[in-house]
Design a protein around this motif. Structure first.
Motif, PDB file in Angstrom:
ATOM      1  N   GLY A 108       0.657  -1.224  -0.039  1.00 53.00           N
ATOM      2  CA  GLY A 108       0.011  -0.160   0.086  1.00 53.00           C
ATOM      3  C   GLY A 108       0.868   1.320   0.022  1.00 53.00           C
ATOM      4  N   GLY A 116      -4.737   5.955  -2.837  1.00 50.85           N
ATOM      5  CA  GLY A 116      -3.331   5.879  -2.741  1.00 50.85           C
ATOM      6  C   GLY A 116      -2.545   7.109  -3.115  1.00 50.85           C
ATOM      7  N   ASP A 165       1.501  -2.017  -4.720  1.00 49.94           N
ATOM      8  CA  ASP A 165       0.068  -1.410  -4.483  1.00 49.94           C
ATOM      9  C   ASP A 165      -0.982  -2.212  -5.302  1.00 49.94           C
ATOM     10  N   GLY A 166      -2.213  -2.245  -4.994  1.00 50.76           N
ATOM     11  CA  GLY A 166      -3.449  -2.732  -5.745  1.00 50.76           C
ATOM     12  C   GLY A 166      -3.859  -2.046  -6.644  1.00 50.76           C
ATOM     13  N   TRP A 172      -4.013  -7.645  -2.942  1.00 50.25           N
ATOM     14  CA  TRP A 172      -3.959  -8.628  -1.903  1.00 50.25           C
ATOM     15  C   TRP A 172      -4.806  -9.967  -2.226  1.00 50.25           C
ATOM     16  N   GLU A 173      -5.997  -9.532  -2.744  1.00 49.94           N
ATOM     17  CA  GLU A 173      -6.983 -10.696  -2.901  1.00 49.94           C
ATOM     18  C   GLU A 173      -6.499 -11.816  -3.883  1.00 49.94           C
ATOM     19  N   ALA A 221       1.815   1.393   5.425  1.00 46.55           N
ATOM     20  CA  ALA A 221       1.077   2.485   5.907  1.00 46.55           C
ATOM     21  C   ALA A 221      -0.394   2.826   5.683  1.00 46.55           C
TER      22      ALA A 221
HETATM   23  C1  LIG Z   1      -5.112   4.926   2.808  1.00 44.31           C
HETATM   24  S1  LIG Z   1      -3.933   4.529   1.430  1.00 44.31           S
HETATM   25  C2  LIG Z   1      -2.656   4.606   2.084  1.00 44.31           C
HETATM   26  C3  LIG Z   1      -1.602   4.932   0.960  1.00 44.31           C
HETATM   27  C4  LIG Z   1      -0.142   5.243   1.558  1.00 44.31           C
HETATM   28  N1  LIG Z   1       0.495   3.897   2.170  1.00 44.31           N
HETATM   29  C5  LIG Z   1       0.072   6.243   2.709  1.00 44.31           C
HETATM   30  O1  LIG Z   1      -0.154   5.876   3.783  1.00 44.31           O
HETATM   31  O2  LIG Z   1       0.025   7.568   1.982  1.00 44.31           O
HETATM   32  C6  LIG Z   1      -4.491   2.846   1.216  1.00 44.31           C
HETATM   33  C7  LIG Z   1      -3.522   2.047   0.103  1.00 44.31           C
HETATM   34  O3  LIG Z   1      -3.749   0.731   0.239  1.00 44.31           O
HETATM   35  C8  LIG Z   1      -4.163   0.234  -1.077  1.00 44.31           C
HETATM   36  N2  LIG Z   1      -5.062  -1.137  -1.076  1.00 44.31           N
HETATM   37  C9  LIG Z   1      -6.254  -0.942  -0.449  1.00 44.31           C
HETATM   38  N3  LIG Z   1      -6.725  -2.197  -0.573  1.00 44.31           N
HETATM   39  C10 LIG Z   1      -5.936  -2.817  -1.136  1.00 44.31           C
HETATM   40  C11 LIG Z   1      -5.825  -4.419  -1.794  1.00 44.31           C
HETATM   41  N4  LIG Z   1      -6.878  -5.007  -1.657  1.00 44.31           N
HETATM   42  N5  LIG Z   1      -4.754  -4.639  -2.444  1.00 44.31           N
HETATM   43  C12 LIG Z   1      -3.679  -3.869  -2.719  1.00 44.31           C
HETATM   44  N6  LIG Z   1      -3.646  -2.479  -2.241  1.00 44.31           N
HETATM   45  C13 LIG Z   1      -4.689  -2.106  -1.770  1.00 44.31           C
HETATM   46  C14 LIG Z   1      -4.703   1.682  -1.856  1.00 44.31           C
HETATM   47  O4  LIG Z   1      -4.618   1.320  -3.117  1.00 44.31           O
HETATM   48  C15 LIG Z   1      -3.945   2.706  -1.266  1.00 44.31           C
HETATM   49  O5  LIG Z   1      -2.887   3.059  -1.866  1.00 44.31           O
END
Ligand SMILES: C[S@@+](CC[C@H](N)C(=O)[O-])C[C@H]1O[C@@H](n2cnc3c(N)ncnc32)[C@H](O)[C@@H]1O
Length: 396
Positions: free
Chosen positions: A7, A169, A202-203, A244-245, A263
């Motif tokens: 993420g 993201g 990232d997803g 992740w899925e 994060a």
């Molecule tokens: C709230 S943002 C945080 C982004 C960054 N890590 C930050 O803290 O600034 C949540 C992140 O998780 C990723 N994310 C959410 N669900 C996901 C999934 N099922 N698989 C992969 N990434 C996922 C989103 O694309 C996003 O980039």
């Protein structure tokens, strides 16, 4: 070493902006905080509050000169025009309402910004901006004491004003700032490996595209890998599309990270089982050699103290014991550091429950690790809202 960041979002990929560093080098707080807040595009109210600090309670002529010379006249033209316009409007109002004289340059620039605002990217609906985040080394940080050039690090980041863009993201979230402060506070954890690789994941594809822009902005080599993609590239920082899925167990095992970072990834209950599966798989890949982290191995003051001696142990004893167990684990197996704001306690508790079922030990190490305040000027960032979790797999 492979450090996997899940993420990764807008905040990942830190490098330095040399021009801004040179300007900021000659300035000290609170003026440095004003410039840093301006570069980071902090809310106008924060800038006005710091401006008042600079002027001993008022936005004096010298503060106005500083705002003009060091901030506005050095701003990146069109890209920052809407931000500058909004700041100028507020600062002019503030000075006028205090009955003071507004500098001609501020009036003229505001008038110019008003007339040229029709061509703004924001007016066209493009909400991307570049914020320059200054990490200011506190004077008691050991690296700042030994190395003068390590006083500040300015990182330009393209991000979105729309918090939901790129599946959330493309914004900068407090947990990513906290995680950055953690990494800068504990460099020994991350920097002593002879082979250092960073894998950002990232997803969401638009988040990955934004991430790639940020790596380029910070002159960091990058290679975009899809699920069919190649990982043999010798570049040190790579991006990987990893929903992740659908992440395959075998692909995750091949990654073999030493450290997993995340994060603000614990917020959607539907995703939690998948997130936990990914973390558990990454942390289960036990290496044959022990992972030595100099300066962060088993500290002298805790060796031989890994057991709570009696059933009347206080909650502090229990917190310390868990931390000691985490430290011990980190010397021999991969561990994860996840920074998280607990917005919904049920979601957080659900994460803990699923993690426990997957044999993960989750330890709140926020109070155990000394994390320096690298962002003293960032009043919009509530560092106390973030918790740092240390996670390892229990093989027992
Ligand atoms: C709230 S943002 C945080 C982004 C960054 N890590 C930050 O803290 O600034 C949540 C992140 O998780 C990723 N994310 C959410 N669900 C996901 C999934 N099922 N698989 C992969 N990434 C996922 C989103 O694309 C996003 O980039």
């Amino acid at each position: 070493m492979v450090k996997a960041e899940i993420g990764a979002g807008a905040g990942a990929g830190a490098g330095a902006d040399a021009d801004a560093v040179a300007v900021a080098d000659a300035i000290h707080p609170p003026w440095l905080h004003l410039l840093s807040a301006f570069l980071a595009m902090e809310p106008s109210d924060s800038l006005i509050s710091i401006s008042r600090d600079c002027g001993g309670g008022a936005i004096t002529e010298s503060v106005q000169n500083f705002i003009w010379d060091q901030c506005i006249s050095r701003a990146d033209g069109k890209a920052s025009a809407p931000y500058v316009r909004s700041f100028l409007k507020k600062v002019i109002l503030e000075i006028e309402s205090a009955g003071a004289v507004v500098a001609d340059e501020l009036y003229e620039q505001f008038a110019f910004n008003m007339t040229s605002s029709k061509g703004d990217d924001l007016a066209k609906g493009d909400s991307r901006i570049i914020r320059k985040i200054s990490f200011l080394y506190p004077s008691d940080h050991v690296e700042a004491q030994v190395c003068q050039s390590l006083r500040k690090l300015i990182v330009p980041l393209q991000c979105s004003l729309n918090m939901l863009e790129g599946d959330t993201g493309c914004s900068i979230w407090p947990s990513s700032l906290f995680l950055s402060e953690f990494i800068l506070s504990c460099p020994e954890l991350f920097s002593m490996k002879s082979c250092f690789e960073v894998l950002l994941t990232d997803g969401d594809l638009s988040t990955l595209a934004n991430l790639k822009v940020n790596l380029e902005l910070n002159c960091m080599s990058t290679r975009f890998c899809s699920s069919e993609g190649i990982l043999e590239d010798p570049n040190k920082v790579k991006c990987l599309h990893l929903p992740w899925e659908s992440a395959l167990e075998s692909d995750l095992r091949d990654l073999m990270p030493d450290i997993v970072l995340g994060a603000d990834v614990i917020y959607d209950p539907e995703c939690i089982p998948h997130l936990v599966r990914v973390i558990a798989t990454l942390l289960t890949t036990k290496k044959s050699t022990s992972i030595r982290r100099d300066g962060f191995g088993v500290p002298n003051d805790i060796s031989g103290n890994t057991q709570v001696k009696n059933s009347n142990a206080s909650s502090t004893d229990i917190v310390n014991k868990r931390y000691e167990e985490f430290l011990l684990a980190s010397t021999t197996q991969p561990v994860a550091y996840i920074a998280s704001v607990v917005r919904n306690i049920d979601t957080f508790n659900y994460f803990l429950k699923v993690a426990l079922e997957a044999n993960l030990r989750v330890v709140d190490i926020t109070q155990n690790v000394k994390i320096f305040d690298f962002l003293p000027y960032m009043r919009s960032y509530q560092r106390s809202s973030v918790r740092l979790l240390g996670i390892y797999h229990s093989f027992h």
